[in-house]
Motif scaffolding. Structure first.
Motif, PDB file in Angstrom:
ATOM      1  N   TRP A 173      28.451  44.097  41.747  1.00 30.28           N
ATOM      2  CA  TRP A 173      29.779  43.945  42.343  1.00 30.28           C
ATOM      3  C   TRP A 173      30.126  42.461  42.386  1.00 30.28           C
ATOM      4  O   TRP A 173      29.239  41.657  42.589  1.00 30.28           O
ATOM      5  N   ASP A 205      34.247  36.145  40.009  1.00 36.71           N
ATOM      6  CA  ASP A 205      35.668  36.204  40.328  1.00 36.71           C
ATOM      7  C   ASP A 205      36.317  37.332  39.539  1.00 36.71           C
ATOM      8  O   ASP A 205      36.192  37.383  38.315  1.00 36.71           O
ATOM      9  N   THR A 206      36.980  38.245  40.236  1.00 38.77           N
ATOM     10  CA  THR A 206      37.717  39.321  39.568  1.00 38.77           C
ATOM     11  C   THR A 206      39.128  39.318  40.152  1.00 38.77           C
ATOM     12  O   THR A 206      39.374  38.657  41.165  1.00 38.77           O
ATOM     13  N   ALA A 265      38.851  40.584  43.933  1.00 39.67           N
ATOM     14  CA  ALA A 265      37.731  40.274  44.829  1.00 39.67           C
ATOM     15  C   ALA A 265      36.915  39.116  44.272  1.00 39.67           C
ATOM     16  O   ALA A 265      36.752  38.988  43.053  1.00 39.67           O
ATOM     17  N   LEU A 266      36.414  38.306  45.188  1.00 40.21           N
ATOM     18  CA  LEU A 266      35.652  37.109  44.841  1.00 40.21           C
ATOM     19  C   LEU A 266      34.323  37.159  45.580  1.00 40.21           C
ATOM     20  O   LEU A 266      34.289  37.428  46.784  1.00 40.21           O
ATOM     21  N   LEU A 267      33.235  36.894  44.868  1.00 41.54           N
ATOM     22  CA  LEU A 267      31.911  36.812  45.493  1.00 41.54           C
ATOM     23  C   LEU A 267      31.347  35.419  45.303  1.00 41.54           C
ATOM     24  O   LEU A 267      31.347  34.905  44.180  1.00 41.54           O
ATOM     25  N   VAL A 304      23.434  41.808  47.128  1.00 43.85           N
ATOM     26  CA  VAL A 304      24.852  42.110  46.909  1.00 43.85           C
ATOM     27  C   VAL A 304      25.143  43.563  47.285  1.00 43.85           C
ATOM     28  O   VAL A 304      26.221  43.905  47.768  1.00 43.85           O
ATOM     29  N   VAL A 340      24.160  45.059  49.803  1.00 39.76           N
ATOM     30  CA  VAL A 340      24.490  45.104  51.235  1.00 39.76           C
ATOM     31  C   VAL A 340      25.996  44.889  51.448  1.00 39.76           C
ATOM     32  O   VAL A 340      26.632  45.532  52.286  1.00 39.76           O
ATOM     33  N   LEU A 341      26.554  43.978  50.674  1.00 42.41           N
ATOM     34  CA  LEU A 341      27.994  43.728  50.783  1.00 42.41           C
ATOM     35  C   LEU A 341      28.779  44.980  50.391  1.00 42.41           C
ATOM     36  O   LEU A 341      29.772  45.334  51.028  1.00 42.41           O
ATOM     37  N   SER A 373      38.047  47.840  47.205  1.00 43.50           N
ATOM     38  CA  SER A 373      37.394  47.087  46.134  1.00 43.50           C
ATOM     39  C   SER A 373      35.962  47.559  45.872  1.00 43.50           C
ATOM     40  O   SER A 373      35.371  47.160  44.888  1.00 43.50           O
TER      41      SER A 373
END
Lengths: 484, 484
Positions: free
Chosen positions: B18, B331-332, B335-337, B347, B349-350, B361
């Motif tokens: 993700w 980066d999408t 949503a940004l991680l 990830v 967990v997020l 998302s």
């Protein structure tokens, strides 16, 4: 008593706040976390300190409509504070000395040579309005006697990003200035703070128009000459004066260098207000409350896991942080910045690199202001571009034509009056219409609420320069100004 | 010789990748840095190793059109590799054991009980195709004798994220399996690697349909019972079989737990190929070449200053990095991680947190695949939503109606045939039309190239559930499947 004019100096792009600030959408116009812009805060402050005084704003001609819209909006919601708003428009940015010289020439001609000018930058935050008003009162009193008055702020830390003023002998209600010092190193700054003899140079000034012009004649005659020529060439229209092309001949120099460090009749008012010039992201973050982990978040959709002491500006997207610390994250629709937050002063370097690359994100903001309203580029792709367009009540775009694109207008809110190929029709909310390439057309808002529409352009070439203007109520046919 | 069928197991969402992977757009369908997806790579590999053999893909019914489009596209560009493609569609995800049981039931009925099934996950990268083909040849030889064959990979590091297989006595061309071991701790993993007796459990298997079903009957009868019921209820249409609702009764269990760890006729083929299951961002980053500062960037517009050992996936936006290190940035559009790259396993967990929050998302990708093509949500705002819609040649959307929104279609490329309120018309490139709320309408592509259009929806309510379907060529009127 001579007249007092408040002069708002709205230049500079604030490149260290990129990507929130852009060349075309500079620092004074950025919405802060509380929803207000710096220029709105500045106007509100000056009207509380100097009610009813004329407010003259010196700004680039590109920001005229943006500034005027902002001020008119304030005037509507605060009718008791009403004051005349005037605008002096620069064809290019030339630092504070030429801007202030032109303001003095404007005042000399329109109000009188003994007009007292209270100059202040548009990008300060000064929470203590009463202290500001009190300092202003003292400054006006001294300026009326012919002093060149500067406002000094009591330093609270050995800041190396500010200039300092050494206080001299008492000159009630202020002091003579002993000397100005440029940004010092940290040890020197600490010595200044410890001595109690130094104040921060706030960039706020007060002086009579004739005293300023006289000092310019003595210490910076080339600045005055260019300013005088630009003023002589100025075009007046309504509430604004657009300075002539000679303005570009003026040296790019601050008022400190040009006059204050050289003149003798220079006084300082020690001021009790606190002050934030929002110079970089660290200063911006002070406007946000930290959470229990020290994160300062303007990010309604954020998801934060084991993350500490970060600054996140991401108002529109989901931003997830995992196991990071001391980061600055600034997310905008077309550009993302991730930096070590201690290095926020270096953001300017990135902007210079983008400028060198001619990347549009250094200049263009997704939302652009026009005399008739705003447009926001939502998306660009192969053979299409989409904008959200807001037309203010009673306003109209130019009569125009495009060679290479057809335009499709979908009315989302309000009512549009569309002229296309010699006929006109109303397009109501949830209806749409389209304009084939090569057809003259004009869009206007005949209603009393904002017209919001989605424009989808389609065609092989979608550049903003594919526009032929036949008629424009804002005089843009001759000037060849940017897009409708 | 019995027939060999290659079975691609395409389940699982890959939540540790993700925001690139989503529940509705899982790992096998993500484009990799070279432009290919994992499922395309899997198909290409299996057709090179087993040319002409039938390829059966077991996947969720939601991914049927996505998979079929992907395979047909491959088939068109590689006509010499042509093989029959078949699909077995799961109503829900139930891990590998139920999926493999259904594949064996399918093979028993359509090809014969002695069919050899070569099972492989859809989300592996195996660069050495020849080594893979050689291992496959050996595995088929052993499977034909009734062995349950697994592929072991020579470990190159003490990985704690994989299961291990201990090699037993020789059983040419492979070995008997001594035992299976679940994910070990690091010290144990190091001991396994040092001993030379252990291989990684690759998740690739080969076995005869009847041998698998027999082992299931012995070791996991409840899996077999649910699979048999789901297969008995299956609907066949064209190249696909949709399993019935009883599939949901199957335990969510892997083939290792269900059979391999219990059965005795288990063999392993030590394989020479290297192997990347793209389990998390760190594995994804291995596909990108590092620059001189150790940064692995898939970010054509990046601007990187004093930044080291970061992973950046940002294909569509300007991303500037200043003074940071060891970060993962993904980066999408929606949503940004930003994470410490050593914590890429977390990830998940997020994603769980997003799921708990019901944030879309975790599920929805901006581009959604439909039987007739794709749509991409470009922008949503107050009273409007915009999509880019691509309709494949000859395809058509359902005949439908919305109560609360009008729709505006702008043709950017190709030609649209639009039925609206009982009449039909062609809308050509650069033209547009609109459908008022409450009007039955249908969109189709009568041409031979893709139809690309921008849809702008306007109205007070814009949910995907405001749709009434009257007729649908893909049978979605009865099923009530998601949006047209």
């Amino acid at each position: 008593m001579s007249e007092v004019v408040s002069v708002v100096l709205s230049g500079g792009s604030g490149s260290r706040l990129w990507p929130l600030s852009r060349k075309s959408h500079p620092k004074p116009y950025i919405p802060l976390p509380d929803g207000e812009t710096l220029i709105q805060k500045t106007l509100s402050r000056v009207l509380k300190a100097r009610p009813k005084d004329t407010v003259l704003t010196v700004t680039n001609r590109e920001y005229y409509f943006l500034t005027r819209d902002s001020f008119n909006a304030y005037g509507k919601t605060h009718p008791d504070d009403a004051a005349p708003f005037r605008y002096l428009l620069e064809p290019s940015g030339r630092n504070t000395a030429p801007a202030m010289a032109c303001a003095a020439l404007w005042a000399q001609q329109t109000c009188g040579a003994d007009t007292v000018l209270l100059f202040m930058p548009a990008d300060h935050i000064v929470p203590e309005i009463d202290a500001f008003a009190e300092a202003t009162r003292k400054a006006v009193e001294m300026a009326q006697k012919g002093e060149l008055v500067t406002f000094g702020v009591q330093p609270t830390a050995p800041e190396t990003g500010f200039g300092y003023i050494q206080i001299g002998t008492a000159l009630p209600p202020g002091f003579r200035v002993s000397r100005f010092v440029e940004k010092p190193d940290e040890a020197t700054a600490q010595a200044y703070v410890d001595s109690g003899e130094y104040l921060w140079n706030s960039g706020i000034f007060c002086m009579r128009a004739d005293a300023l012009l006289q000092a310019m004649q003595t210490h910076a005659p080339e600045v005055l000459a260019a300013a005088q020529a630009a003023w002589d060439e100025a075009r007046e229209f309504g509430d604004a004066w657009e300075l002539g092309g000679s303005f570009a001949q003026a040296p790019d120099i601050s008022i400190d260098y040009a006059i204050m460090e050289k003149a003798t009749d220079v006084a300082v008012i020690p001021s009790e207000f606190s002050w934030n010039d929002l110079g970089a992201w660290g200063a911006y973050a002070q406007l946000l409350e930290p959470d229990a982990d020290g994160n300062r978040l303007l990010a309604p959709e954020s998801l934060v896991e084991d993350t500490h002491n970060c600054i996140v500006h991401s108002p529109h997207r989901l931003t997830a942080l995992l196991g990071v610390e001391d980061l600055l994250v600034a997310d905008t629709p077309d550009a993302l910045l991730i930096a070590d937050k201690s290095r926020d002063q270096e953001v300017r370097v990135l902007v210079d690199a983008l400028k060198a690359r001619r990347h549009q994100s250094y200049d263009i903001n997704p939302t652009m202001h026009r005399p008739w309203g705003t447009y926001t580029v939502l998306e660009e792709g192969d053979r299409f571009k989409m904008k959200r367009i807001v037309v203010k009540p009673g306003e109209k775009l130019s009569l125009q034509m495009h060679h290479h694109r057809s335009e499709h207008w979908i009315v989302v809110s309000g009512t549009a009056l569309v002229h296309v190929g010699g006929t006109e029709k109303l397009v109501m909310t949830n209806e749409s219409t389209f304009i084939p390439a090569g057809t003259a057309h004009r869009l206007s808002n005949p209603g009393v609420i904002d017209l919001v529409l989605i424009e989808v352009q389609s065609g092989a070439y979608l550049g903003e320069d594919d526009i032929v203007r036949f008629d424009d109520v804002y005089g843009r046919v001759e000037q060849g100004s940017p897009a409708a």
